[in-house]
Design a protein around this motif. Structure first.
Motif, PDB file in Angstrom:
ATOM      1  N   PHE A  34      -9.682  10.688 -18.399  1.00  0.00           N
ATOM      2  CA  PHE A  34      -8.341   9.992 -18.729  1.00  0.00           C
ATOM      3  C   PHE A  34      -7.907   9.905 -20.112  1.00  0.00           C
ATOM      4  CE2 PHE A  34      -9.295   7.646 -14.371  1.00  0.00           C
ATOM      5  CZ  PHE A  34      -8.513   8.566 -13.664  1.00  0.00           C
ATOM      6  N   GLU A  35      -8.771   9.452 -21.134  1.00  0.00           N
ATOM      7  CA  GLU A  35      -8.437   9.465 -22.414  1.00  0.00           C
ATOM      8  C   GLU A  35      -8.095  10.825 -22.874  1.00  0.00           C
ATOM      9  OE1 GLU A  35     -11.583   7.706 -24.676  1.00  0.00           O
ATOM     10  OE2 GLU A  35     -10.951   5.652 -24.124  1.00  0.00           O
ATOM     11  N   ASP A  36      -8.612  11.925 -22.519  1.00  0.00           N
ATOM     12  CA  ASP A  36      -8.352  13.367 -22.828  1.00  0.00           C
ATOM     13  C   ASP A  36      -6.902  13.633 -22.234  1.00  0.00           C
ATOM     14  OD1 ASP A  36     -10.748  13.561 -23.964  1.00  0.00           O
ATOM     15  OD2 ASP A  36     -11.657  14.771 -22.382  1.00  0.00           O
ATOM     16  N   ALA A  37      -6.686  13.212 -21.249  1.00  0.00           N
ATOM     17  CA  ALA A  37      -5.489  13.712 -20.424  1.00  0.00           C
ATOM     18  C   ALA A  37      -4.514  12.695 -21.068  1.00  0.00           C
ATOM     19  CB  ALA A  37      -5.368  13.146 -18.932  1.00  0.00           C
ATOM     20  N   SER A  38      -4.603  11.717 -21.659  1.00  0.00           N
ATOM     21  CA  SER A  38      -3.506  10.881 -22.351  1.00  0.00           C
ATOM     22  C   SER A  38      -3.258  11.503 -23.741  1.00  0.00           C
ATOM     23  CB  SER A  38      -3.997   9.371 -22.649  1.00  0.00           C
ATOM     24  OG  SER A  38      -5.001   9.277 -23.789  1.00  0.00           O
ATOM     25  N   GLN A  39      -3.839  12.443 -24.285  1.00  0.00           N
ATOM     26  CA  GLN A  39      -3.639  13.168 -25.520  1.00  0.00           C
ATOM     27  C   GLN A  39      -3.085  14.370 -25.308  1.00  0.00           C
ATOM     28  OE1 GLN A  39      -4.056  11.465 -28.393  1.00  0.00           O
ATOM     29  NE2 GLN A  39      -4.394   9.596 -27.174  1.00  0.00           N
ATOM     30  N   LEU A  40      -2.895  15.012 -23.872  1.00  0.00           N
ATOM     31  CA  LEU A  40      -2.281  16.285 -23.779  1.00  0.00           C
ATOM     32  C   LEU A  40      -1.054  16.349 -24.408  1.00  0.00           C
ATOM     33  CD1 LEU A  40      -3.709  17.124 -20.376  1.00  0.00           C
ATOM     34  CD2 LEU A  40      -4.130  18.324 -22.512  1.00  0.00           C
ATOM     35  N   PRO A  41       0.009  15.417 -24.153  1.00  0.00           N
ATOM     36  CA  PRO A  41       1.380  15.884 -24.864  1.00  0.00           C
ATOM     37  C   PRO A  41       1.187  15.945 -26.231  1.00  0.00           C
ATOM     38  CG  PRO A  41       1.471  13.714 -23.389  1.00  0.00           C
ATOM     39  CD  PRO A  41      -0.091  14.252 -23.536  1.00  0.00           C
ATOM     40  N   PHE A  42       0.375  15.493 -27.106  1.00  0.00           N
ATOM     41  CA  PHE A  42       0.210  15.791 -28.531  1.00  0.00           C
ATOM     42  C   PHE A  42      -0.795  16.800 -28.735  1.00  0.00           C
ATOM     43  CE2 PHE A  42       0.602  11.186 -27.469  1.00  0.00           C
ATOM     44  CZ  PHE A  42       1.698  10.967 -28.039  1.00  0.00           C
ATOM     45  N   ALA A  43      -1.112  17.765 -27.909  1.00  0.00           N
ATOM     46  CA  ALA A  43      -2.225  18.643 -28.293  1.00  0.00           C
ATOM     47  C   ALA A  43      -1.585  19.837 -29.025  1.00  0.00           C
ATOM     48  CB  ALA A  43      -2.948  19.234 -26.897  1.00  0.00           C
ATOM     49  N   ASP A  44      -0.476  20.069 -28.908  1.00  0.00           N
ATOM     50  CA  ASP A  44       0.221  21.362 -29.322  1.00  0.00           C
ATOM     51  C   ASP A  44       0.534  20.974 -30.798  1.00  0.00           C
ATOM     52  OD1 ASP A  44       2.315  19.562 -28.851  1.00  0.00           O
ATOM     53  OD2 ASP A  44       3.698  21.059 -28.332  1.00  0.00           O
ATOM     54  N   GLU A  45       0.576  19.976 -31.386  1.00  0.00           N
ATOM     55  CA  GLU A  45       0.761  19.470 -32.848  1.00  0.00           C
ATOM     56  C   GLU A  45      -0.309  20.180 -33.562  1.00  0.00           C
ATOM     57  OE1 GLU A  45       1.372  15.412 -33.250  1.00  0.00           O
ATOM     58  OE2 GLU A  45       3.115  15.380 -32.098  1.00  0.00           O
ATOM     59  N   ASP A  46      -1.502  20.609 -33.358  1.00  0.00           N
ATOM     60  CA  ASP A  46      -2.386  21.222 -34.097  1.00  0.00           C
ATOM     61  C   ASP A  46      -2.431  22.463 -34.246  1.00  0.00           C
ATOM     62  OD1 ASP A  46      -3.663  18.635 -33.970  1.00  0.00           O
ATOM     63  OD2 ASP A  46      -4.880  18.940 -32.544  1.00  0.00           O
ATOM     64  N   GLU A  47      -1.461  23.343 -33.450  1.00  0.00           N
ATOM     65  CA  GLU A  47      -1.276  24.727 -33.398  1.00  0.00           C
ATOM     66  C   GLU A  47      -0.441  25.100 -34.757  1.00  0.00           C
ATOM     67  OE1 GLU A  47       0.182  26.075 -29.730  1.00  0.00           O
ATOM     68  OE2 GLU A  47      -1.488  25.206 -28.666  1.00  0.00           O
ATOM     69  N   SER A  48      -0.477  26.052 -35.161  1.00  0.00           N
ATOM     70  CA  SER A  48       0.278  26.524 -36.381  1.00  0.00           C
ATOM     71  C   SER A  48       1.631  26.812 -35.745  1.00  0.00           C
ATOM     72  CB  SER A  48      -0.351  27.905 -37.152  1.00  0.00           C
ATOM     73  OG  SER A  48      -0.441  28.877 -36.261  1.00  0.00           O
ATOM     74  N   PRO A  49       2.806  26.735 -36.695  1.00  0.00           N
ATOM     75  CA  PRO A  49       4.059  26.936 -36.359  1.00  0.00           C
ATOM     76  C   PRO A  49       4.231  28.284 -36.106  1.00  0.00           C
ATOM     77  CG  PRO A  49       4.124  25.895 -38.222  1.00  0.00           C
ATOM     78  CD  PRO A  49       2.582  25.738 -37.934  1.00  0.00           C
ATOM     79  N   ALA A  50       5.080  28.759 -35.203  1.00  0.00           N
ATOM     80  CA  ALA A  50       5.511  30.442 -35.181  1.00  0.00           C
ATOM     81  C   ALA A  50       6.325  30.761 -36.555  1.00  0.00           C
ATOM     82  CB  ALA A  50       6.418  30.442 -33.997  1.00  0.00           C
ATOM     83  N   SER A  51       6.394  31.991 -36.685  1.00  0.00           N
ATOM     84  CA  SER A  51       7.132  32.459 -37.728  1.00  0.00           C
ATOM     85  C   SER A  51       8.387  32.284 -37.513  1.00  0.00           C
ATOM     86  CB  SER A  51       6.639  33.912 -38.212  1.00  0.00           C
ATOM     87  OG  SER A  51       7.123  34.723 -37.328  1.00  0.00           O
ATOM     88  N   GLU A  52       9.301  32.223 -38.668  1.00  0.00           N
ATOM     89  CA  GLU A  52      10.741  32.046 -38.424  1.00  0.00           C
ATOM     90  C   GLU A  52      11.475  33.100 -37.702  1.00  0.00           C
ATOM     91  OE1 GLU A  52      13.112  30.519 -41.510  1.00  0.00           O
ATOM     92  OE2 GLU A  52      11.593  29.180 -42.065  1.00  0.00           O
ATOM     93  N   ASP A  53      10.784  34.534 -37.984  1.00  0.00           N
ATOM     94  CA  ASP A  53      11.431  35.516 -37.518  1.00  0.00           C
ATOM     95  C   ASP A  53      11.441  35.696 -35.993  1.00  0.00           C
ATOM     96  OD1 ASP A  53      11.841  36.611 -40.113  1.00  0.00           O
ATOM     97  OD2 ASP A  53      10.005  37.650 -40.102  1.00  0.00           O
ATOM     98  N   SER A  54      10.248  35.102 -35.336  1.00  0.00           N
ATOM     99  CA  SER A  54      10.063  35.257 -33.945  1.00  0.00           C
ATOM    100  C   SER A  54      10.817  34.192 -33.277  1.00  0.00           C
ATOM    101  CB  SER A  54       8.667  35.007 -33.533  1.00  0.00           C
ATOM    102  OG  SER A  54       8.322  33.861 -33.934  1.00  0.00           O
ATOM    103  N   ALA A  55      11.046  32.822 -34.270  1.00  0.00           N
ATOM    104  CA  ALA A  55      11.878  31.693 -33.776  1.00  0.00           C
ATOM    105  C   ALA A  55      13.068  32.100 -33.562  1.00  0.00           C
ATOM    106  CB  ALA A  55      11.486  30.478 -34.606  1.00  0.00           C
ATOM    107  N   SER A  56      13.791  32.708 -34.778  1.00  0.00           N
ATOM    108  CA  SER A  56      15.241  33.194 -34.525  1.00  0.00           C
ATOM    109  C   SER A  56      15.470  34.175 -33.707  1.00  0.00           C
ATOM    110  CB  SER A  56      15.483  33.680 -36.024  1.00  0.00           C
ATOM    111  OG  SER A  56      14.813  34.716 -36.356  1.00  0.00           O
ATOM    112  N   ALA A  57      14.582  35.109 -33.417  1.00  0.00           N
ATOM    113  CA  ALA A  57      14.744  36.012 -32.162  1.00  0.00           C
ATOM    114  C   ALA A  57      14.592  35.244 -30.700  1.00  0.00           C
ATOM    115  CB  ALA A  57      13.586  37.106 -32.267  1.00  0.00           C
ATOM    116  N   ASP A  58      13.961  34.450 -30.623  1.00  0.00           N
ATOM    117  CA  ASP A  58      13.958  33.485 -29.541  1.00  0.00           C
ATOM    118  C   ASP A  58      15.481  32.790 -29.326  1.00  0.00           C
ATOM    119  OD1 ASP A  58      11.574  34.302 -28.750  1.00  0.00           O
ATOM    120  OD2 ASP A  58      10.613  32.571 -29.576  1.00  0.00           O
TER     121      ASP A  58
END
Length: 67
Positions: A34-58
């Protein structure tokens, strides 16, 4: 079979289900899960952000691919 047959038993089934879920949540073995599941909404913060080129294309095609 209709509500008249099963109706009187529904509150008992609901109480038993509630007590069973309550006990399951409080079992010590489930705490880590349950503690692991409670941290799932914050799990993607550790990933590196996508480059701006791919973000602007999206942003330009709103996630839709032309065919």
């Amino acid at each position: 079979m209709s509500y008249e047959v099963y109706g009187p038993y529904l509150p008992a089934v609901m109480i038993i289900t509630f007590i069973g879920l309550f006990i399951w949540v409080l079992l010590p073995g489930n705490r880590k899960r349950f503690e692991d599941a409670s941290q799932l909404p914050f799990a993607d913060e550790d990933e590196s952000p996508a480059s701006e080129d791919s973000a602007s294309a999206d942003m330009t095609n709103n996630g839709r691919n032309e065919r």
